[in-house]
Design an enzyme around this catalytic site. Sequence first.
Site, short mmCIF file in Angstrom:
data_model
loop_
_atom_site.label_atom_id
_atom_site.label_comp_id
_atom_site.label_asym_id
_atom_site.label_seq_id
_atom_site.Cartn_x
_atom_site.Cartn_y
_atom_site.Cartn_z
N SER A 152 -1.38 -19.78 48.99
CA SER A 152 -1.18 -21.83 48.37
C SER A 152 -0.50 -22.01 49.37
O SER A 152 -0.26 -22.29 50.47
CB SER A 152 -1.26 -21.64 46.49
OG SER A 152 -1.35 -23.81 46.68
N ASP A 296 -11.86 -20.30 44.15
CA ASP A 296 -10.63 -20.57 44.94
C ASP A 296 -10.49 -22.25 45.03
O ASP A 296 -10.42 -22.16 45.85
CB ASP A 296 -10.37 -19.93 46.47
CG ASP A 296 -8.33 -19.97 46.22
OD1 ASP A 296 -8.31 -21.23 45.80
OD2 ASP A 296 -8.77 -19.78 47.81
N HIS A 324 -8.37 -18.53 42.23
CA HIS A 324 -6.84 -18.57 43.41
C HIS A 324 -5.84 -17.56 43.19
O HIS A 324 -5.98 -17.03 42.78
CB HIS A 324 -6.81 -20.01 42.99
CG HIS A 324 -4.94 -20.78 44.17
ND1 HIS A 324 -5.38 -21.02 45.65
CD2 HIS A 324 -4.25 -20.84 44.20
CE1 HIS A 324 -4.04 -21.29 45.70
NE2 HIS A 324 -3.44 -21.27 45.11
#
Length: 603
Positions: A152, A296, A324
Amino acid sequence: MQHSQKQISDKNLTFPKPYPPQKSHPGFQKKSFYLNMQDGVKLALDLYLPKNLQTRIPTILHQTRYWRGMEFIFPLNGFFKSLDIRVLDQLRTYFVQRGYAWINADVRGTGASFGQWKFPWWQKEVSDGAEIVDWIIAQPWSNQKVGCTGISYSGTSAEFLLSNEHPNVKACVPMFSLFDVYDDIVFPGGVFLQWFVENWEILNLQLDRNKVPAQSSWFRHLIKSVSLAGDPEELAQALQDHLQNTHIAAEARTLSFRDELSPGIREKMDSFSPHQHLEAINASQVPVYSWSGWLDGTYQHAAIKRFLSLKHPHKKLILGPWDHGGRFNIDIQQKAAFDRPGELMKFFDFYLKETENGLLEEKPVHYFTMQGGGWKTSDTWPPAGAQKIPYYLQASQGLSPESPTKYSSQEVFTTYQVDYSFGTGKYTRYTALTGILKTPRLYRDWQKISEKLLHFLSPPFDKETEITGHPWVKFYLATHATDGHIFVYLEDINPQGKARYVTEGQLRLIHREAFDTQGIYQDAVLVRSYLKNQKKPVVPSEVMEVQFDLLPVSYLIRKGHRLRVSISGADKDYFALIPEKAPVLKIYHTEEYPSQVILPEML
Protein backbone atom coordinates in the site's frame (compact mmCIF):
# COMPACT_ATOMS: atom_id res chain seq x y z
CA MET A 1 -19.56 -14.41 -2.35
CA GLN A 2 -20.87 -17.93 -2.70
CA HIS A 3 -18.56 -20.91 -2.39
CA SER A 4 -17.64 -22.48 -5.72
CA GLN A 5 -18.48 -26.08 -6.55
CA LYS A 6 -14.80 -26.75 -7.27
CA GLN A 7 -12.20 -25.04 -5.15
CA ILE A 8 -8.53 -24.56 -5.96
CA SER A 9 -6.02 -23.26 -3.46
CA ASP A 10 -3.69 -20.39 -4.31
CA LYS A 11 -0.90 -22.78 -3.36
CA ASN A 12 -0.64 -25.59 -5.91
CA LEU A 13 1.94 -27.88 -7.49
CA THR A 14 2.98 -25.60 -10.32
CA PHE A 15 3.31 -22.11 -8.85
CA PRO A 16 5.13 -20.93 -6.98
CA LYS A 17 7.86 -23.54 -7.13
CA PRO A 18 9.34 -24.12 -3.67
CA TYR A 19 12.35 -21.89 -3.17
CA PRO A 20 15.18 -23.64 -1.25
CA PRO A 21 16.89 -21.16 1.13
CA GLN A 22 16.83 -22.38 4.71
CA LYS A 23 17.48 -20.34 7.83
CA SER A 24 21.16 -19.47 7.99
CA HIS A 25 20.81 -17.02 10.91
CA PRO A 26 18.26 -18.18 13.54
CA GLY A 27 18.59 -14.99 15.57
CA PHE A 28 18.72 -11.28 14.84
CA GLN A 29 19.75 -8.06 16.52
CA LYS A 30 17.74 -4.84 16.43
CA LYS A 31 18.88 -1.25 16.74
CA SER A 32 16.56 1.77 16.87
CA PHE A 33 18.01 5.19 16.16
CA TYR A 34 17.54 8.58 14.52
CA LEU A 35 19.21 9.37 11.21
CA ASN A 36 19.77 13.05 10.36
CA MET A 37 18.74 14.21 6.91
CA GLN A 38 20.63 17.00 5.14
CA ASP A 39 18.02 19.57 6.16
CA GLY A 40 18.32 18.59 9.83
CA VAL A 41 15.10 16.54 10.08
CA LYS A 42 15.60 13.34 12.07
CA LEU A 43 14.04 10.10 10.82
CA ALA A 44 13.31 7.13 13.09
CA LEU A 45 14.79 3.85 11.84
CA ASP A 46 14.86 0.26 13.05
CA LEU A 47 17.77 -1.81 11.75
CA TYR A 48 17.58 -5.61 11.89
CA LEU A 49 20.75 -7.64 11.30
CA PRO A 50 21.45 -11.38 11.57
CA LYS A 51 23.37 -12.37 14.67
CA ASN A 52 26.97 -13.51 14.31
CA LEU A 53 27.26 -11.79 10.95
CA GLN A 54 30.58 -12.55 9.24
CA THR A 55 29.98 -11.39 5.67
CA ARG A 56 28.56 -8.43 3.79
CA ILE A 57 24.88 -8.72 3.01
CA PRO A 58 22.18 -6.93 0.98
CA THR A 59 19.53 -4.71 2.56
CA ILE A 60 15.75 -4.45 2.18
CA LEU A 61 14.46 -0.92 2.84
CA HIS A 62 10.85 -0.47 3.95
CA GLN A 63 9.56 3.12 4.39
CA THR A 64 6.15 3.41 6.04
CA ARG A 65 3.60 6.04 6.99
CA TYR A 66 1.87 3.61 9.39
CA TRP A 67 4.41 3.23 12.23
CA ARG A 68 7.41 0.99 11.94
CA GLY A 69 6.58 -0.67 15.31
CA MET A 70 4.55 -0.52 18.53
CA GLU A 71 5.03 -1.22 22.22
CA PHE A 72 2.74 -2.69 24.90
CA ILE A 73 1.74 -0.72 27.99
CA PHE A 74 2.74 -1.78 31.52
CA PRO A 75 2.67 -4.53 32.73
CA LEU A 76 2.54 -6.39 29.41
CA ASN A 77 5.73 -4.67 28.27
CA GLY A 78 7.54 -6.89 30.74
CA PHE A 79 6.54 -9.90 28.70
CA PHE A 80 6.35 -8.52 25.16
CA LYS A 81 8.92 -6.05 23.88
CA SER A 82 7.14 -5.17 20.62
CA LEU A 83 4.20 -6.25 18.53
CA ASP A 84 4.69 -8.14 15.26
CA ILE A 85 1.25 -8.11 13.72
CA ARG A 86 1.83 -7.12 10.16
CA VAL A 87 2.65 -9.15 7.08
CA LEU A 88 5.80 -7.11 6.55
CA ASP A 89 7.02 -7.89 10.08
CA GLN A 90 6.78 -11.58 9.22
CA LEU A 91 8.61 -10.98 5.94
CA ARG A 92 11.29 -9.07 7.81
CA THR A 93 11.96 -12.01 10.12
CA TYR A 94 12.04 -14.40 7.15
CA PHE A 95 14.58 -12.29 5.27
CA VAL A 96 16.87 -11.52 8.22
CA GLN A 97 17.04 -15.20 9.11
CA ARG A 98 18.26 -15.87 5.58
CA GLY A 99 21.05 -13.36 5.39
CA TYR A 100 19.55 -9.92 4.75
CA ALA A 101 19.60 -6.65 6.62
CA TRP A 102 16.17 -5.05 6.95
CA ILE A 103 15.41 -1.41 7.72
CA ASN A 104 12.01 -0.07 8.76
CA ALA A 105 11.78 3.72 8.54
CA ASP A 106 9.04 6.11 9.61
CA VAL A 107 8.76 8.62 6.76
CA ARG A 108 9.17 12.26 7.77
CA GLY A 109 6.27 13.72 9.71
CA THR A 110 5.01 10.29 10.84
CA GLY A 111 5.63 7.69 13.55
CA ALA A 112 8.59 8.77 15.66
CA SER A 113 10.19 10.79 12.86
CA PHE A 114 10.46 14.56 12.99
CA GLY A 115 9.26 17.00 10.33
CA GLN A 116 6.02 17.64 8.50
CA TRP A 117 4.10 15.25 6.28
CA LYS A 118 3.07 17.80 3.68
CA PHE A 119 1.32 15.33 1.40
CA PRO A 120 1.90 11.73 0.30
CA TRP A 121 5.32 11.06 -1.22
CA TRP A 122 6.25 14.72 -1.45
CA GLN A 123 9.66 15.76 -2.69
CA LYS A 124 11.40 15.81 0.70
CA GLU A 125 10.00 12.41 1.64
CA VAL A 126 11.20 10.88 -1.63
CA SER A 127 14.71 12.35 -1.39
CA ASP A 128 14.94 11.07 2.21
CA GLY A 129 14.93 7.56 0.75
CA ALA A 130 18.09 8.27 -1.23
CA GLU A 131 19.83 9.58 1.90
CA ILE A 132 18.90 6.42 3.79
CA VAL A 133 20.43 4.36 0.97
CA ASP A 134 23.59 6.47 1.21
CA TRP A 135 23.81 5.58 4.90
CA ILE A 136 23.18 1.87 4.20
CA ILE A 137 25.98 1.46 1.67
CA ALA A 138 28.44 3.19 4.02
CA GLN A 139 27.97 0.48 6.68
CA PRO A 140 30.57 -2.26 7.10
CA TRP A 141 27.95 -5.02 6.82
CA SER A 142 26.51 -3.76 3.49
CA ASN A 143 27.28 -5.46 0.16
CA GLN A 144 26.33 -2.17 -1.56
CA LYS A 145 23.05 -3.57 -2.91
CA VAL A 146 19.64 -2.37 -1.71
CA GLY A 147 16.17 -3.66 -2.49
CA CYS A 148 12.91 -1.99 -1.53
CA THR A 149 9.42 -3.25 -0.92
CA GLY A 150 6.17 -2.39 0.84
CA ILE A 151 2.42 -2.81 0.87
CA SER A 152 0.00 0.00 0.00
CA TYR A 153 1.56 3.34 1.03
CA SER A 154 4.95 1.75 1.66
CA GLY A 155 4.72 -0.04 -1.70
CA THR A 156 4.41 3.34 -3.39
CA SER A 157 7.30 4.62 -1.25
CA ALA A 158 9.37 1.77 -2.66
CA GLU A 159 8.41 2.72 -6.22
CA PHE A 160 9.20 6.39 -5.59
CA LEU A 161 12.65 5.42 -4.29
CA LEU A 162 13.49 4.45 -7.89
CA SER A 163 12.83 8.00 -9.08
CA ASN A 164 16.00 9.09 -7.22
CA GLU A 165 17.97 6.97 -9.71
CA HIS A 166 20.29 5.85 -6.93
CA PRO A 167 22.83 3.43 -8.46
CA ASN A 168 22.81 1.12 -5.42
CA VAL A 169 19.07 0.38 -5.53
CA LYS A 170 18.93 -2.87 -7.47
CA ALA A 171 15.41 -4.36 -7.09
CA CYS A 172 11.89 -3.21 -6.14
CA VAL A 173 8.68 -5.03 -5.22
CA PRO A 174 5.70 -2.65 -4.83
CA MET A 175 2.79 -4.70 -3.46
CA PHE A 176 -0.90 -3.78 -3.47
CA SER A 177 -0.15 -0.14 -4.28
CA LEU A 178 -1.39 2.62 -6.58
CA PHE A 179 0.16 3.94 -9.78
CA ASP A 180 -2.13 6.86 -10.70
CA VAL A 181 -3.32 8.67 -7.57
CA TYR A 182 -6.31 10.25 -9.31
CA ASP A 183 -7.75 7.19 -11.07
CA ASP A 184 -6.58 4.43 -8.72
CA ILE A 185 -7.81 5.71 -5.38
CA VAL A 186 -9.22 9.24 -5.08
CA PHE A 187 -11.42 9.41 -8.20
CA PRO A 188 -11.82 5.98 -9.83
CA GLY A 189 -13.65 6.66 -13.08
CA GLY A 190 -13.72 10.32 -12.04
CA VAL A 191 -16.04 9.46 -9.12
CA PHE A 192 -14.93 10.67 -5.68
CA LEU A 193 -14.17 7.66 -3.44
CA GLN A 194 -15.28 9.65 -0.42
CA TRP A 195 -15.52 6.82 2.13
CA PHE A 196 -11.91 5.76 1.71
CA VAL A 197 -10.39 9.25 1.55
CA GLU A 198 -12.20 10.39 4.71
CA ASN A 199 -11.46 7.20 6.66
CA TRP A 200 -7.83 7.28 5.57
CA GLU A 201 -7.54 10.80 6.94
CA ILE A 202 -9.05 9.73 10.27
CA LEU A 203 -6.54 6.87 10.44
CA ASN A 204 -3.62 9.19 9.75
CA LEU A 205 -4.74 11.80 12.28
CA GLN A 206 -4.88 9.13 14.98
CA LEU A 207 -1.46 7.74 14.07
CA ASP A 208 0.09 11.21 13.93
CA ARG A 209 -1.06 11.81 17.50
CA ASN A 210 0.43 8.50 18.62
CA LYS A 211 -2.96 6.87 19.10
CA VAL A 212 -3.71 3.34 17.95
CA PRO A 213 -6.69 3.58 15.55
CA ALA A 214 -9.97 2.50 17.12
CA GLN A 215 -10.63 0.02 14.29
CA SER A 216 -7.43 -1.87 15.13
CA SER A 217 -9.24 -4.46 17.24
CA TRP A 218 -8.81 -5.51 20.88
CA PHE A 219 -5.14 -4.57 21.25
CA ARG A 220 -5.88 -0.84 20.95
CA HIS A 221 -6.16 -0.86 24.76
CA LEU A 222 -2.83 -2.63 25.19
CA ILE A 223 -0.49 -0.56 23.05
CA LYS A 224 1.37 2.49 24.29
CA SER A 225 2.95 4.12 21.29
CA VAL A 226 5.32 3.88 18.41
CA SER A 227 8.55 2.14 19.41
CA LEU A 228 10.92 4.86 20.51
CA ALA A 229 14.04 5.79 18.58
CA GLY A 230 15.47 7.87 21.40
CA ASP A 231 14.07 9.24 24.65
CA PRO A 232 10.43 10.19 25.37
CA GLU A 233 11.17 13.91 25.08
CA GLU A 234 12.36 13.43 21.51
CA LEU A 235 9.18 11.55 20.64
CA ALA A 236 7.09 14.37 22.14
CA GLN A 237 8.94 16.89 19.99
CA ALA A 238 8.38 14.76 16.89
CA LEU A 239 4.65 14.52 17.62
CA GLN A 240 4.50 18.28 17.92
CA ASP A 241 5.83 18.50 14.35
CA HIS A 242 3.04 16.18 13.20
CA LEU A 243 0.37 18.69 14.21
CA GLN A 244 1.27 20.58 11.02
CA ASN A 245 0.45 17.62 8.77
CA THR A 246 -1.97 18.22 5.92
CA HIS A 247 -5.60 17.08 6.08
CA ILE A 248 -5.86 15.32 2.74
CA ALA A 249 -9.63 14.74 2.72
CA ALA A 250 -10.31 18.45 3.06
CA GLU A 251 -8.08 19.03 0.01
CA ALA A 252 -9.69 16.26 -2.05
CA ARG A 253 -13.28 17.41 -1.45
CA THR A 254 -12.61 20.58 -3.44
CA LEU A 255 -11.40 18.77 -6.57
CA SER A 256 -12.97 17.09 -9.61
CA PHE A 257 -10.25 17.07 -12.29
CA ARG A 258 -6.74 15.74 -12.62
CA ASP A 259 -5.19 19.12 -13.37
CA GLU A 260 -6.76 21.14 -10.53
CA LEU A 261 -4.59 22.61 -7.79
CA SER A 262 -5.62 21.68 -4.27
CA PRO A 263 -6.24 24.86 -2.25
CA GLY A 264 -3.94 24.22 0.71
CA ILE A 265 -0.82 22.52 -0.62
CA ARG A 266 -1.13 24.14 -4.08
CA GLU A 267 -0.30 20.90 -5.86
CA LYS A 268 -1.97 18.69 -8.46
CA MET A 269 -2.51 15.04 -7.56
CA ASP A 270 -0.15 14.08 -10.37
CA SER A 271 2.76 15.71 -8.54
CA PHE A 272 2.72 12.85 -6.01
CA SER A 273 1.63 10.11 -8.41
CA PRO A 274 4.20 7.49 -9.51
CA HIS A 275 3.06 7.62 -13.15
CA GLN A 276 4.18 11.26 -13.34
CA HIS A 277 7.74 10.17 -12.49
CA LEU A 278 7.95 7.42 -15.07
CA GLU A 279 10.87 8.99 -16.92
CA ALA A 280 13.12 8.81 -13.85
CA ILE A 281 11.79 5.39 -12.79
CA ASN A 282 12.49 4.00 -16.25
CA ALA A 283 15.92 5.67 -16.32
CA SER A 284 16.84 3.81 -13.12
CA GLN A 285 16.48 0.49 -15.00
CA VAL A 286 15.69 -1.17 -11.65
CA PRO A 287 13.91 -4.56 -11.92
CA VAL A 288 10.33 -4.27 -10.62
CA TYR A 289 7.96 -7.05 -9.51
CA SER A 290 4.40 -5.68 -9.25
CA TRP A 291 1.96 -7.51 -6.94
CA SER A 292 -1.81 -7.19 -6.58
CA GLY A 293 -5.05 -9.16 -6.27
CA TRP A 294 -8.35 -9.19 -8.12
CA LEU A 295 -10.17 -7.79 -5.04
CA ASP A 296 -7.43 -5.31 -4.09
CA GLY A 297 -9.51 -2.14 -4.51
CA THR A 298 -8.55 -0.83 -7.95
CA TYR A 299 -4.87 -1.63 -7.47
CA GLN A 300 -4.83 -4.70 -9.73
CA HIS A 301 -5.30 -2.24 -12.57
CA ALA A 302 -2.57 -0.05 -11.08
CA ALA A 303 -0.16 -3.01 -11.11
CA ILE A 304 -1.01 -3.67 -14.76
CA LYS A 305 -0.45 -0.04 -15.73
CA ARG A 306 2.91 -0.04 -13.96
CA PHE A 307 3.96 -3.28 -15.67
CA LEU A 308 2.99 -2.02 -19.12
CA SER A 309 4.60 1.40 -18.61
CA LEU A 310 8.05 0.17 -17.59
CA LYS A 311 10.39 0.37 -20.57
CA HIS A 312 12.89 -2.34 -19.68
CA PRO A 313 12.67 -6.15 -19.74
CA HIS A 314 13.42 -6.66 -16.04
CA LYS A 315 9.83 -6.57 -14.85
CA LYS A 316 7.31 -9.05 -13.52
CA LEU A 317 3.60 -9.00 -12.66
CA ILE A 318 1.54 -11.21 -10.36
CA LEU A 319 -2.25 -11.02 -9.92
CA GLY A 320 -3.74 -13.41 -7.38
CA PRO A 321 -7.16 -14.16 -5.84
CA TRP A 322 -6.39 -11.74 -3.03
CA ASP A 323 -7.72 -8.72 -1.17
CA HIS A 324 -5.64 -5.65 -0.28
CA GLY A 325 -2.44 -6.85 1.35
CA GLY A 326 -2.96 -10.43 0.21
CA ARG A 327 -3.98 -11.90 3.56
CA PHE A 328 -6.94 -13.77 2.14
CA ASN A 329 -7.76 -15.90 -0.86
CA ILE A 330 -11.14 -14.33 -1.63
CA ASP A 331 -12.00 -16.95 -4.24
CA ILE A 332 -12.23 -19.79 -1.71
CA GLN A 333 -12.76 -17.57 1.34
CA GLN A 334 -9.73 -18.74 3.29
CA LYS A 335 -6.43 -17.34 4.48
CA ALA A 336 -4.00 -17.15 1.59
CA ALA A 337 -1.63 -20.13 1.45
CA PHE A 338 0.60 -18.66 -1.24
CA ASP A 339 4.34 -18.74 -0.43
CA ARG A 340 4.86 -14.97 -0.60
CA PRO A 341 8.16 -14.96 1.34
CA GLY A 342 9.71 -17.57 -0.94
CA GLU A 343 8.55 -15.87 -4.13
CA LEU A 344 9.87 -12.51 -2.93
CA MET A 345 13.19 -13.95 -1.85
CA LYS A 346 13.69 -15.64 -5.22
CA PHE A 347 13.38 -12.21 -6.87
CA PHE A 348 15.63 -10.40 -4.40
CA ASP A 349 18.20 -13.22 -4.27
CA PHE A 350 18.62 -13.02 -8.03
CA TYR A 351 19.21 -9.28 -8.14
CA LEU A 352 20.82 -8.62 -4.73
CA LYS A 353 22.85 -11.81 -4.22
CA GLU A 354 23.33 -12.80 -7.86
CA THR A 355 21.89 -16.25 -7.14
CA GLU A 356 21.20 -18.28 -10.27
CA ASN A 357 17.74 -19.55 -9.37
CA GLY A 358 15.91 -19.73 -12.68
CA LEU A 359 14.11 -16.41 -12.31
CA LEU A 360 14.75 -15.33 -15.90
CA GLU A 361 13.46 -18.65 -17.22
CA GLU A 362 9.96 -17.85 -15.93
CA LYS A 363 7.37 -15.98 -17.92
CA PRO A 364 6.98 -12.41 -16.63
CA VAL A 365 3.23 -12.59 -15.88
CA HIS A 366 1.52 -14.89 -13.38
CA TYR A 367 -2.22 -14.63 -12.83
CA PHE A 368 -4.89 -16.66 -11.06
CA THR A 369 -8.18 -17.54 -12.75
CA MET A 370 -10.90 -17.66 -10.11
CA GLN A 371 -13.57 -20.36 -9.82
CA GLY A 372 -11.40 -23.27 -10.78
CA GLY A 373 -8.92 -21.93 -13.31
CA GLY A 374 -5.86 -21.83 -11.03
CA TRP A 375 -2.47 -20.25 -11.73
CA LYS A 376 -1.43 -19.41 -15.28
CA THR A 377 1.50 -17.69 -16.94
CA SER A 378 1.87 -15.35 -19.88
CA ASP A 379 4.50 -13.40 -21.77
CA THR A 380 2.17 -10.40 -21.98
CA TRP A 381 -0.77 -8.66 -20.41
CA PRO A 382 -3.47 -9.18 -21.49
CA PRO A 383 -2.57 -12.80 -22.24
CA ALA A 384 -2.50 -13.85 -25.88
CA GLY A 385 -5.68 -15.55 -27.03
CA ALA A 386 -8.24 -13.17 -25.51
CA GLN A 387 -11.05 -12.38 -27.95
CA LYS A 388 -13.37 -9.42 -27.49
CA ILE A 389 -16.97 -10.72 -27.42
CA PRO A 390 -19.86 -8.21 -27.20
CA TYR A 391 -22.93 -9.01 -25.12
CA TYR A 392 -25.80 -6.74 -26.08
CA LEU A 393 -28.45 -5.40 -23.74
CA GLN A 394 -31.85 -6.50 -24.98
CA ALA A 395 -35.46 -5.53 -24.43
CA SER A 396 -37.10 -7.25 -21.47
CA GLN A 397 -33.73 -7.03 -19.73
CA GLY A 398 -32.00 -9.76 -21.68
CA LEU A 399 -28.30 -10.05 -22.53
CA SER A 400 -27.14 -11.76 -25.70
CA PRO A 401 -24.23 -12.03 -28.17
CA GLU A 402 -26.84 -11.29 -30.84
CA SER A 403 -27.06 -7.58 -31.65
CA PRO A 404 -30.52 -5.98 -31.60
CA THR A 405 -32.22 -5.21 -34.90
CA LYS A 406 -34.99 -2.81 -35.78
CA TYR A 407 -37.35 -5.78 -35.97
CA SER A 408 -36.40 -7.31 -32.62
CA SER A 409 -38.55 -5.12 -30.33
CA GLN A 410 -40.55 -1.96 -30.10
CA GLU A 411 -38.88 -1.20 -26.75
CA VAL A 412 -36.01 1.15 -27.52
CA PHE A 413 -34.85 1.79 -23.96
CA THR A 414 -35.20 0.59 -20.39
CA THR A 415 -35.92 3.20 -17.71
CA TYR A 416 -34.15 3.08 -14.37
CA GLN A 417 -34.83 5.39 -11.45
CA VAL A 418 -31.49 5.77 -9.70
CA ASP A 419 -31.79 4.69 -6.07
CA TYR A 420 -29.61 6.74 -3.73
CA SER A 421 -30.23 4.22 -0.95
CA PHE A 422 -28.19 1.64 -2.85
CA GLY A 423 -24.76 0.79 -1.51
CA THR A 424 -22.48 -2.17 -2.01
CA GLY A 425 -22.25 -3.00 1.71
CA LYS A 426 -19.60 -3.45 4.38
CA TYR A 427 -17.55 -6.23 2.82
CA THR A 428 -16.12 -4.98 -0.45
CA ARG A 429 -12.91 -4.41 -2.37
CA TYR A 430 -12.91 -0.81 -1.07
CA THR A 431 -13.33 -1.68 2.61
CA ALA A 432 -10.35 -3.99 2.19
CA LEU A 433 -8.16 -0.98 1.29
CA THR A 434 -8.23 0.26 4.89
CA GLY A 435 -6.93 -3.03 6.31
CA ILE A 436 -9.83 -3.28 8.77
CA LEU A 437 -11.42 -6.39 7.26
CA LYS A 438 -10.82 -9.56 9.25
CA THR A 439 -12.68 -11.87 6.89
CA PRO A 440 -12.16 -13.31 3.39
CA ARG A 441 -15.91 -13.27 2.72
CA LEU A 442 -16.17 -10.18 0.55
CA TYR A 443 -19.54 -9.42 -1.04
CA ARG A 444 -21.10 -12.05 1.24
CA ASP A 445 -24.47 -10.26 1.08
CA TRP A 446 -24.40 -9.48 -2.63
CA GLN A 447 -27.47 -11.63 -3.39
CA LYS A 448 -29.73 -9.33 -1.38
CA ILE A 449 -27.88 -6.08 -2.00
CA SER A 450 -28.01 -6.41 -5.79
CA GLU A 451 -31.81 -6.67 -5.84
CA LYS A 452 -32.03 -2.86 -6.12
CA LEU A 453 -30.09 -2.79 -9.40
CA LEU A 454 -31.26 -2.80 -13.02
CA HIS A 455 -30.40 -6.25 -14.41
CA PHE A 456 -29.72 -7.68 -17.87
CA LEU A 457 -29.41 -11.49 -17.82
CA SER A 458 -27.91 -13.85 -20.39
CA PRO A 459 -29.05 -17.38 -21.26
CA PRO A 460 -27.06 -20.23 -19.65
CA PHE A 461 -23.57 -20.70 -21.05
CA ASP A 462 -23.23 -23.93 -23.05
CA LYS A 463 -19.53 -24.34 -22.13
CA GLU A 464 -16.99 -23.16 -19.59
CA THR A 465 -15.83 -19.67 -20.56
CA GLU A 466 -12.79 -17.91 -19.15
CA ILE A 467 -12.94 -14.11 -18.92
CA THR A 468 -9.43 -12.72 -18.55
CA GLY A 469 -8.58 -9.08 -19.07
CA HIS A 470 -10.52 -5.82 -19.10
CA PRO A 471 -14.28 -5.88 -19.69
CA TRP A 472 -15.46 -2.79 -21.58
CA VAL A 473 -18.81 -0.98 -21.40
CA LYS A 474 -20.30 0.83 -24.37
CA PHE A 475 -23.70 2.23 -23.44
CA TYR A 476 -26.13 4.65 -25.01
CA LEU A 477 -28.14 6.48 -22.40
CA ALA A 478 -30.02 9.65 -21.61
CA THR A 479 -30.97 11.51 -18.43
CA HIS A 480 -32.65 14.77 -17.50
CA ALA A 481 -29.65 15.78 -15.32
CA THR A 482 -26.53 17.65 -16.47
CA ASP A 483 -24.17 15.33 -14.60
CA GLY A 484 -24.24 12.01 -12.82
CA HIS A 485 -22.57 8.66 -12.28
CA ILE A 486 -23.05 5.25 -13.78
CA PHE A 487 -21.90 2.05 -12.08
CA VAL A 488 -21.84 -1.32 -13.84
CA TYR A 489 -21.43 -4.69 -12.09
CA LEU A 490 -20.63 -8.05 -13.69
CA GLU A 491 -22.15 -11.06 -11.95
CA ASP A 492 -22.07 -14.85 -12.21
CA ILE A 493 -25.53 -16.42 -11.70
CA ASN A 494 -25.51 -20.14 -10.89
CA PRO A 495 -28.30 -22.55 -11.93
CA GLN A 496 -30.03 -22.01 -8.56
CA GLY A 497 -30.20 -18.26 -9.24
CA LYS A 498 -27.57 -17.20 -6.68
CA ALA A 499 -25.52 -14.16 -7.69
CA ARG A 500 -21.75 -13.93 -7.27
CA TYR A 501 -19.99 -10.60 -7.72
CA VAL A 502 -17.26 -10.70 -10.39
CA THR A 503 -16.09 -7.10 -11.02
CA GLU A 504 -17.30 -3.54 -11.46
CA GLY A 505 -16.53 -0.16 -12.97
CA GLN A 506 -17.91 3.39 -12.89
CA LEU A 507 -17.73 6.73 -14.64
CA ARG A 508 -18.73 10.28 -13.89
CA LEU A 509 -20.65 11.35 -16.99
CA ILE A 510 -18.92 14.69 -17.52
CA HIS A 511 -15.68 12.71 -18.13
CA ARG A 512 -17.18 10.53 -20.88
CA GLU A 513 -15.05 12.08 -23.65
CA ALA A 514 -11.95 12.93 -21.59
CA PHE A 515 -9.51 10.49 -23.17
CA ASP A 516 -5.72 10.84 -23.01
CA THR A 517 -4.01 12.36 -26.04
CA GLN A 518 -0.62 12.99 -24.39
CA GLY A 519 0.42 9.42 -23.63
CA ILE A 520 0.67 9.78 -19.86
CA TYR A 521 1.25 6.03 -19.45
CA GLN A 522 0.57 2.66 -21.07
CA ASP A 523 -2.54 0.61 -20.40
CA ALA A 524 -4.44 -2.30 -21.89
CA VAL A 525 -7.46 -0.02 -22.43
CA LEU A 526 -7.92 3.60 -23.41
CA VAL A 527 -6.47 5.92 -20.79
CA ARG A 528 -8.79 8.64 -19.54
CA SER A 529 -7.26 12.07 -18.88
CA TYR A 530 -9.88 13.64 -16.57
CA LEU A 531 -8.71 17.13 -17.58
CA LYS A 532 -10.86 20.15 -16.84
CA ASN A 533 -10.85 21.39 -20.45
CA GLN A 534 -12.27 18.02 -21.55
CA LYS A 535 -15.27 18.26 -19.29
CA LYS A 536 -18.53 17.75 -21.21
CA PRO A 537 -21.78 18.49 -19.36
CA VAL A 538 -24.68 16.22 -20.13
CA VAL A 539 -27.36 17.66 -22.40
CA PRO A 540 -30.66 16.76 -20.71
CA SER A 541 -32.64 14.06 -22.57
CA GLU A 542 -30.02 13.77 -25.34
CA VAL A 543 -28.77 10.26 -26.12
CA MET A 544 -25.04 10.03 -25.39
CA GLU A 545 -22.43 7.34 -25.91
CA VAL A 546 -20.66 6.34 -22.71
CA GLN A 547 -17.61 4.04 -22.77
CA PHE A 548 -15.45 2.85 -19.88
CA ASP A 549 -13.64 -0.21 -18.59
CA LEU A 550 -14.54 -2.48 -15.70
CA LEU A 551 -11.77 -3.50 -13.32
CA PRO A 552 -9.66 -6.31 -14.79
CA VAL A 553 -10.30 -9.87 -13.71
CA SER A 554 -9.67 -13.50 -14.56
CA TYR A 555 -12.76 -15.60 -13.90
CA LEU A 556 -14.22 -18.88 -15.12
CA ILE A 557 -17.94 -18.89 -15.98
CA ARG A 558 -19.10 -22.49 -15.64
CA LYS A 559 -21.32 -24.35 -18.07
CA GLY A 560 -24.96 -23.77 -17.15
CA HIS A 561 -24.24 -20.47 -15.36
CA ARG A 562 -25.55 -17.15 -16.61
CA LEU A 563 -23.89 -13.77 -16.91
CA ARG A 564 -25.66 -10.74 -15.47
CA VAL A 565 -24.89 -7.08 -16.10
CA SER A 566 -26.33 -4.82 -13.41
CA ILE A 567 -26.53 -1.05 -13.44
CA SER A 568 -26.75 1.65 -10.79
CA GLY A 569 -26.28 5.39 -10.62
CA ALA A 570 -24.91 5.42 -7.07
CA ASP A 571 -22.99 3.58 -4.37
CA LYS A 572 -23.75 5.55 -1.22
CA ASP A 573 -21.49 3.40 0.94
CA TYR A 574 -18.30 4.53 -0.79
CA PHE A 575 -18.77 7.18 -3.47
CA ALA A 576 -20.03 10.75 -3.37
CA LEU A 577 -23.55 11.26 -4.79
CA ILE A 578 -24.04 13.43 -7.89
CA PRO A 579 -26.40 15.17 -8.66
CA GLU A 580 -28.21 16.12 -5.45
CA LYS A 581 -31.47 14.60 -6.66
CA ALA A 582 -31.46 11.03 -7.90
CA PRO A 583 -31.90 11.10 -11.71
CA VAL A 584 -33.71 8.78 -14.09
CA LEU A 585 -31.56 6.89 -16.63
CA LYS A 586 -32.75 5.63 -19.98
CA ILE A 587 -30.56 2.78 -21.27
CA TYR A 588 -30.99 2.29 -25.03
CA HIS A 589 -30.75 -1.12 -26.75
CA THR A 590 -31.61 -0.79 -30.44
CA GLU A 591 -29.93 -1.31 -33.79
CA GLU A 592 -29.03 2.40 -33.80
CA TYR A 593 -27.99 2.44 -30.13
CA PRO A 594 -26.64 -1.06 -29.34
CA SER A 595 -25.63 -0.83 -25.68
CA GLN A 596 -23.20 -3.63 -24.83
CA VAL A 597 -20.57 -5.05 -22.54
CA ILE A 598 -17.51 -6.41 -24.33
CA LEU A 599 -15.84 -9.31 -22.55
CA PRO A 600 -12.28 -10.60 -23.04
CA GLU A 601 -12.91 -14.31 -23.52
CA MET A 602 -9.98 -16.70 -23.79
CA LEU A 603 -9.99 -18.93 -26.86
